[in-house]
Design a protein around this motif. Structure first.
Motif, mmCIF file in Angstrom:
data_model
loop_
_atom_site.group_PDB
_atom_site.id
_atom_site.type_symbol
_atom_site.label_atom_id
_atom_site.label_comp_id
_atom_site.label_asym_id
_atom_site.label_seq_id
_atom_site.Cartn_x
_atom_site.Cartn_y
_atom_site.Cartn_z
ATOM 1 N N ARG A 189 0.824 -1.220 0.000
ATOM 2 C CA ARG A 189 0.000 0.000 0.000
ATOM 3 C C ARG A 189 0.856 1.267 0.000
ATOM 4 N N THR A 238 -8.626 3.228 10.177
ATOM 5 C CA THR A 238 -8.836 3.614 8.782
ATOM 6 C C THR A 238 -8.504 5.076 8.595
ATOM 7 N N CYS A 259 -7.924 8.262 5.682
ATOM 8 C CA CYS A 259 -8.232 8.633 4.302
ATOM 9 C C CYS A 259 -7.965 10.120 4.106
ATOM 10 N N GLU A 304 -9.978 2.585 -0.596
ATOM 11 C CA GLU A 304 -8.934 1.860 -1.326
ATOM 12 C C GLU A 304 -9.284 1.687 -2.810
ATOM 13 N N ARG A 352 -6.930 7.737 -2.065
ATOM 14 C CA ARG A 352 -7.447 7.197 -0.800
ATOM 15 C C ARG A 352 -8.373 8.212 -0.096
#
Lengths: 351, 351, 351, 351
Positions: free
Chosen positions: B47, B153, B155, B173, B178
């Motif tokens: 990632r 999480t 973002c 994702e 993102r």
């Protein structure tokens, strides 16, 4: 390690609850030979003590420091300096009714969940009184830093919708909200008094500037100077954010704007806030923190008690309608502790 | 201690420069018995690896991890886990011309002032490659945290003037910046590509949310959960600010607004961002960080060389026009490391 | 970090000089809920206080402890426990003549060389009074360890050429040299009194046994249980050596003798002293330390002063002719601190 | 913190098991600019490698070190130095039969009780191979210390009933037991070979002398120089005791004998072993450690398996009949690490 210590080479350990026997601090790693006496410490404690102005709690406490070790004939010996302030009995019965309540915005609930029991008199370790130890330790660091040519100045730059536009450092200690803009200070004082009148409280933004830090302080990777400063100030109870240099505004900047170009005379701008790659650039260090509004307010708020029953809570007592004016010396103290530590770390690296 | 280690009971030590032999990490304090293999680590490294999308550097590196200790028959033994990625020879001659230059926005100048010498190939320890060790260590923490019911999480929520308005975690994702808002993501991608076209770069704001943390984590006074999280993310090179819950907006809020009231079901709002008095409340932990725009841009910028001569610098090479898309897994990794550490600290306190 | 702190999860920080305002300790990491009061602490301090018998200094000091934080309604809250003893003014003028002298066997010379200045009243931090903080902290650890089923007992096993042959634990606190052999104790007392008569002093060997430690405590590689116990006791000023189990005798043993065989019931011998590979085996932990003879003796010894002039020094004053009888509770305290710390570390590892 | 790290400012973290992928070390805090290359490290590793003489294991391993970070163009950069040695596949099937057995004198039982699972191939972290990282780190410390004028020399002074009487430092590396007395060395070699013949093993006493340490190193109270050296060497698996200067003999000495008098030229004796009050005196530092006999012996010993069944165990394989000859460079390495750390600490104190 348990969380009551801070720093690596200039090492601070605080102790004490708001309504226990005493609050204080042990400072290990003071450079031997530093001239030091109780008056050096008291001067800084007086800047954070309650009852100092119309916008602070009317509680009158002198917070007289005792310095009980590590100093001999007016100089630090290099051994731990212990400093403490005895708590006076502050009407603990006033807290009896709060014994089973979770006050909104306070750490009552979280302390109980963490420890399984709590000292319900005042806020225990979460009380602002814990910062007495920080300010006392910071006073030592400041004294050493002054000898290194470092000067730390924090001030209010925004509160309750009022933003400062001027920056006159001489103004800061002349007004009771410690703003560098006299007119804005006047308006902020009005807002604070109005909030108190309305049984409410306000928050604020404090900016800290540090002059005289040479290039090269800060220890990559994890102990970057900004990471350590950030942790230091975020560990102050009421602070909920910190940003360096351009800070959050960098989100909308281009690299060509944000990068600080250099010429022979040094950096041509300071969007980095004096720290690049976690290391001081030699430019002024600039960061800002946000203080949340005081949690204790004298109006009813919904909450629950330890038995899960819903109820309301009104915190009367004598509270600061805004925390930041007394928080400013705490921000400076934590900044001083971090910088003194990093001066020593840099010396050790090259030893 | 020197700054390449982080954490107390889940303890991470990274090593390696961008153009040395390898970059990696030693993780000490992994719970024995945790199922663990290289694929767990690789999934997270993928990632953050370069070349993954149109908005990242086109450098193609597989960043294949080797796990060389601390795991036996598919389970952590409780002894240090060492993981590393060999550096491939990335045209170090490309850096020859930069040998004596201080690239604006980079740590070239500060490293030289700190250490007295520097590895001029790439950015050495200040390179984003150092974060490989963080992501690898974070992958272990995440795996353990998943067993504890914790989900992290992060973002993008704002970049280059575009703010997200929706929050669809499943979307994150699926787009290359993102973001949790598909339409905003599309616009941000456009802005990034335009910036690259203009030989420039952009910054962004990343929000991190953590579900499943029970009340009671965090260690007053100095090692408050927000202080430790704050330090963790501020130690990521490009991050210049962090705020929890209402964050800087608290400056303009009243206490009656900011305090999170409670009823039987729990907190009725989350202005605290899930942390009060430095201890988790049991509500979602929410914080935001700002990434500065990438320092390396392919347009001439004023600077000086090590001899003090004024010159200009253009960083060609293959750089990310925005750092945050690859920085998001790093934010999550650092968050995981802090939380895993505090779970262990809480267990130790009550042992 | 500076050297006045010890332990990782049960963390002790001492402060204070023999002739400053106070000596004491901050203990961070106490398990919340532990029943605790000043009497628990005082009981251990009374075992190390001066004036308790014919073989200790005749100085009469009550060493009354104040417990100023971290306890609420008779239980530890989990926050730092600060305990201190005020120094009474002990004829500092008695030290005036020693101001410029380096007393043989004392840390006068080394402190001056370390710090560049020193508090010449008594021995400052090198004084035995510093151990008050250790014993106070150890009293907390002991109380917690008792709940874990751990019992720590140290006693004199050899001094001035007299070796104990019996081991009757009930005897230890019945004689003033704390030996487990009544007849040997009588002879050792005679030797000590004769040494004092001769203006001299004696050393001794102390053995410490710990029952009830389960297998599995200790943290390879560097923080082995024996390494941590060894450091703990070697940090007591007068101790010059430590050995575990068979100890130095192992030099002349064969592996077939030294290895502790096992059968279903456990280990068949205990040459390892209860620790293998740095981890407790579940057998009794056994180690021995040697106390050097008291440095302060009332006969002339050759020395120099701070100006380099040769002279002689006679330490009159009121000193212990043997340190170990009062040192025994200090050995036990340091042992307790290490064990309590490792119980918490083991809990954290498996959390 | 977990136990695989050591030191405060010169900070060492080891990783790796005897039969995993690799063993190695990360060293953080190396003074930037120190000339450093793999050959510096290899020279020390060669002194501890197996197969070097008739009294060591016949296993032939080159233990070739790779230095993968922290060095650029032949000099330390100040960033972490990672060094490692790949393990070659050493007949792990040889260990299959030991999988469920607790070998007497080994950490098999204690590791299982600590971790709940164990890597049964060899001794995992408890293997002597872990010391490769220590010796590599120590090699860096030694190189820096040489520039400070410090020289560390350890040698065997007693084993299997044979005591050395001469001290010729030039002799040490000329005989395979590293004794400073040629004739005693010859006798000790005979004893070791006889022990191996008899399927047995022997222990020994090693003395370490350090010249060139100035007065003033060591950090009271807990981090006394002798306490830190003691911990350092007690953390070496086979060492069961340590004593400084007169050591255990002090138990039978009078203060008038033990005190080191001074004249203008310095100390007239060195019963203190170069350390008083935890601080170096400037005299030679002298301490002794005892190595237990090798646990692995090729004769049947009573033990149990993981299921509690009684059985016998014979460790064939290729083991050292005495550990100390290869342990001597490890003692020196740990000594070097402690001293380098304390040089940096002293610099930091006075910064």
């Amino acid at each position: 390690m348990p969380g009551s210590s801070f720093g690596t080479l200039f090492r601070v350990t605080t102790f004490g609850e708001s309504h226990g026997g005493a609050v204080g601090v042990v400072v290990d790693g003071v450079t031997p030979g530093l001239p030091l006496c109780e008056a050096d410490i008291q001067a800084q404690l007086d800047r954070r003590r309650p009852g100092q102005s119309a916008v602070t709690t009317p509680r009158q406490e002198t917070d007289t420091v005792q310095l009980l070790s590590g100093v001999f004939e007016g100089r630090a010996t290099g051994t731990p300096v212990m400093m403490m302030v005895h708590n006076r009995d502050q009407q603990p019965e006033a807290y009896a009714e709060l014994k089973d309540l979770f006050r909104p915005g306070h750490a009552d609930y979280t302390y109980l969940r963490k420890y399984g029991l709590r000292d319900h008199r005042g806020s225990g370790r979460a009380s602002g009184r814990e910062t007495i130890g920080r300010v006392a330790a910071g006073a030592i660091a400041r004294k050493q830093l002054a000898q290194r040519g470092v000067r730390i100045t924090a001030c209010c730059i925004r509160a309750a919708g009022i933003a400062c536009s001027a920056y006159d450092p001489d103004e800061i200690e002349r007004n009771i909200v410690r703003a560098a803009d006299r007119e804005a200070a006047r308006l902020i004082v009005e807002k604070i008094l109005a909030a108190r009148e309305a049984h409410d409280s306000i928050g604020g933004v404090v900016e800290c500037r540090v002059e005289g830090v040479p290039a090269g302080l800060g220890d990559p990777v994890f102990d970057k100077l900004d990471a350590d400063l950030g942790k230091a100030v975020l560990s102050i109870g009421a602070i909920k954010g910190v940003e360096f240099g351009a800070g959050f505004a960098a989100a909308d900047m281009a690299g060509s704007q944000h990068n600080d170009a250099m010429d022979r005379s040094g950096f041509l701008s300071n969007h980095a806030g004096g720290i690049i790659g976690g290391i001081s650039t030699g430019a002024e260090i600039v960061f800002r923190v946000v203080f949340k509004p005081t949690a204790s307010i004298a109006r009813p708020q919904r909450t629950v008690d330890v038995h899960g029953h819903e109820t309301t809570c009104e915190t009367h007592g004598r509270h600061d309608p805004a925390v930041f004016p007394r928080g400013i010396p705490v921000v400076e103290a934590m900044t001083a502790i971090v910088l003194e530590d990093h001066f020593k770390r840099q010396a050790a690296l090259h030893a």
